[in-house]
Structure formats: C-alpha cells, structure tokens
Design a protein around this motif. Structure first.
Motif, PDB file in Angstrom:
ATOM      1  N   GLN A 168      23.400  17.141  -0.778  1.00  0.00           N
ATOM      2  CA  GLN A 168      23.684  18.672  -0.288  1.00  0.00           C
ATOM      3  C   GLN A 168      24.381  18.298   0.153  1.00  0.00           C
ATOM      4  N   ILE A 169      24.721  17.958   1.278  1.00  0.00           N
ATOM      5  CA  ILE A 169      25.206  18.421   2.831  1.00  0.00           C
ATOM      6  C   ILE A 169      27.003  17.977   2.356  1.00  0.00           C
ATOM      7  N   LEU A 170      27.015  16.831   1.651  1.00  0.00           N
ATOM      8  CA  LEU A 170      28.320  16.827   0.999  1.00  0.00           C
ATOM      9  C   LEU A 170      29.370  17.837   0.193  1.00  0.00           C
ATOM     10  N   GLU A 171      28.020  18.071  -0.514  1.00  0.00           N
ATOM     11  CA  GLU A 171      27.895  19.633  -1.405  1.00  0.00           C
ATOM     12  C   GLU A 171      28.763  20.514  -0.167  1.00  0.00           C
ATOM     13  N   HIS A 172      27.931  20.843   0.405  1.00  0.00           N
ATOM     14  CA  HIS A 172      28.361  22.312   1.477  1.00  0.00           C
ATOM     15  C   HIS A 172      29.263  21.870   2.334  1.00  0.00           C
ATOM     16  N   VAL A 173      29.482  20.407   2.812  1.00  0.00           N
ATOM     17  CA  VAL A 173      30.602  21.006   4.000  1.00  0.00           C
ATOM     18  C   VAL A 173      32.616  20.509   2.565  1.00  0.00           C
ATOM     19  N   THR A 174      32.133  19.783   1.718  1.00  0.00           N
ATOM     20  CA  THR A 174      33.362  20.152   0.545  1.00  0.00           C
ATOM     21  C   THR A 174      33.525  21.751   0.313  1.00  0.00           C
ATOM     22  N   ASP A 175      32.598  22.399   0.115  1.00  0.00           N
ATOM     23  CA  ASP A 175      32.431  24.110  -0.004  1.00  0.00           C
ATOM     24  C   ASP A 175      32.934  24.360   0.277  1.00  0.00           C
ATOM     25  N   GLN A 176      32.859  24.199   2.089  1.00  0.00           N
ATOM     26  CA  GLN A 176      33.135  24.781   3.137  1.00  0.00           C
ATOM     27  C   GLN A 176      34.731  24.781   3.783  1.00  0.00           C
ATOM     28  N   VAL A 177      35.397  23.547   2.612  1.00  0.00           N
ATOM     29  CA  VAL A 177      36.574  22.818   3.587  1.00  0.00           C
ATOM     30  C   VAL A 177      37.214  23.274   2.025  1.00  0.00           C
ATOM     31  N   ALA A 178      36.677  23.387   1.405  1.00  0.00           N
ATOM     32  CA  ALA A 178      36.983  24.226  -0.461  1.00  0.00           C
ATOM     33  C   ALA A 178      37.837  25.233   0.312  1.00  0.00           C
ATOM     34  N   GLY A 179      37.090  25.936   0.458  1.00  0.00           N
ATOM     35  CA  GLY A 179      36.581  27.577   0.530  1.00  0.00           C
ATOM     36  C   GLY A 179      37.260  28.083   1.775  1.00  0.00           C
ATOM     37  N   SER A 180      37.763  28.067   2.706  1.00  0.00           N
ATOM     38  CA  SER A 180      38.207  28.453   3.965  1.00  0.00           C
ATOM     39  C   SER A 180      39.434  28.100   4.031  1.00  0.00           C
ATOM     40  N   ARG A 181      40.231  27.597   5.560  1.00  0.00           N
ATOM     41  CA  ARG A 181      40.938  27.703   6.004  1.00  0.00           C
ATOM     42  C   ARG A 181      41.290  26.442   6.977  1.00  0.00           C
ATOM     43  N   LEU A 182      40.512  25.523   7.076  1.00  0.00           N
ATOM     44  CA  LEU A 182      39.766  24.547   7.888  1.00  0.00           C
ATOM     45  C   LEU A 182      41.880  23.779   7.374  1.00  0.00           C
ATOM     46  N   VAL A 183      42.045  23.801   6.350  1.00  0.00           N
ATOM     47  CA  VAL A 183      42.474  21.952   5.827  1.00  0.00           C
ATOM     48  C   VAL A 183      44.327  22.634   6.720  1.00  0.00           C
ATOM     49  N   GLY A 184      44.834  22.025   6.607  1.00  0.00           N
ATOM     50  CA  GLY A 184      46.037  22.055   7.773  1.00  0.00           C
ATOM     51  C   GLY A 184      46.767  22.562   8.793  1.00  0.00           C
ATOM     52  N   SER A 185      44.325  22.874   9.502  1.00  0.00           N
ATOM     53  CA  SER A 185      44.791  23.309  11.064  1.00  0.00           C
ATOM     54  C   SER A 185      44.154  22.070  11.677  1.00  0.00           C
ATOM     55  N   THR A 186      43.369  22.077  12.707  1.00  0.00           N
ATOM     56  CA  THR A 186      43.299  21.255  13.395  1.00  0.00           C
ATOM     57  C   THR A 186      41.475  21.342  13.347  1.00  0.00           C
ATOM     58  N   LEU A 187      41.042  20.134  13.595  1.00  0.00           N
ATOM     59  CA  LEU A 187      39.527  20.015  13.878  1.00  0.00           C
ATOM     60  C   LEU A 187      38.179  20.536  14.190  1.00  0.00           C
ATOM     61  N   PRO A 188      37.533  21.099  13.104  1.00  0.00           N
ATOM     62  CA  PRO A 188      37.057  22.771  14.436  1.00  0.00           C
ATOM     63  C   PRO A 188      35.708  21.212  15.053  1.00  0.00           C
ATOM     64  N   ALA A 189      35.426  22.339  16.070  1.00  0.00           N
ATOM     65  CA  ALA A 189      34.619  21.260  16.798  1.00  0.00           C
ATOM     66  C   ALA A 189      33.627  20.812  16.784  1.00  0.00           C
ATOM     67  N   ALA A 190      32.560  19.776  16.954  1.00  0.00           N
ATOM     68  CA  ALA A 190      31.002  19.917  16.193  1.00  0.00           C
ATOM     69  C   ALA A 190      30.488  20.937  17.566  1.00  0.00           C
ATOM     70  N   THR A 191      28.983  20.923  15.471  1.00  0.00           N
ATOM     71  CA  THR A 191      28.588  21.787  16.704  1.00  0.00           C
ATOM     72  C   THR A 191      27.029  21.320  16.666  1.00  0.00           C
TER      73      THR A 191
END
Length: 75
Positions: A52-75
């Motif tokens: 479930q965590i992996l699915e959420h994370v991959t959806d977040q990466v695939a559906g965002s503009r995070l790819v190609g940017s710097t890594l976000p800060a861990a919350t």
C-alpha cells in the motif's frame, strides 16, 4: 525478493526516499541504480501494508512534477 524497474536512477531514488519517509525501507539496485529492490516480510499483513505504501509512493511520483526536481524533504 522483487525488483521494480524505474525510468532511471533519479526516479528510483525518489521512490526510495518517499517510501522511507512513510516507514518503508527499500533499496535501489541495477546497473544504473534504476531498480527499486523489495524484500517484503513473509507475513501477509506487513507485506500488504508495504505494498500500500509503495503503491501510494509510485502514484505520487508518476502523477507529480517531482521527477527531474530535487528530492522533497521528508515529513
């Protein structure tokens, strides 16, 4: 053991970082670091939570503009 192939090393690193921020420890591997390595526990309930965590994370990466940017800060 399973491997989740990603587009490139940056995507695999991003998935790994975001998963860790949510309590899931995964590693990257492969010739160019483009694979997320999964070593799920043998118990079903923990494996289901990890997926479930992996699915959420991959959806977040695939559906965002995070790819190609710097890594976000861990919350």
């Amino acid at each position: 053991m399973l491997g989740l192939p990603c587009a490139d090393r940056h995507v695999a690193d991003l998935v790994s970082t975001l998963a860790f921020a949510q309590g899931l420890l995964v590693e990257t591997c492969g010739r160019r670091g483009e694979v997320v390595k999964l070593l799920p526990p043998l118990t079903v309930t923990k494996a289901e939570v990890a997926l479930q965590i992996l699915e959420h994370v991959t959806d977040q990466v695939a559906g965002s503009r995070l790819v190609g940017s710097t890594l976000p800060a861990a919350t």
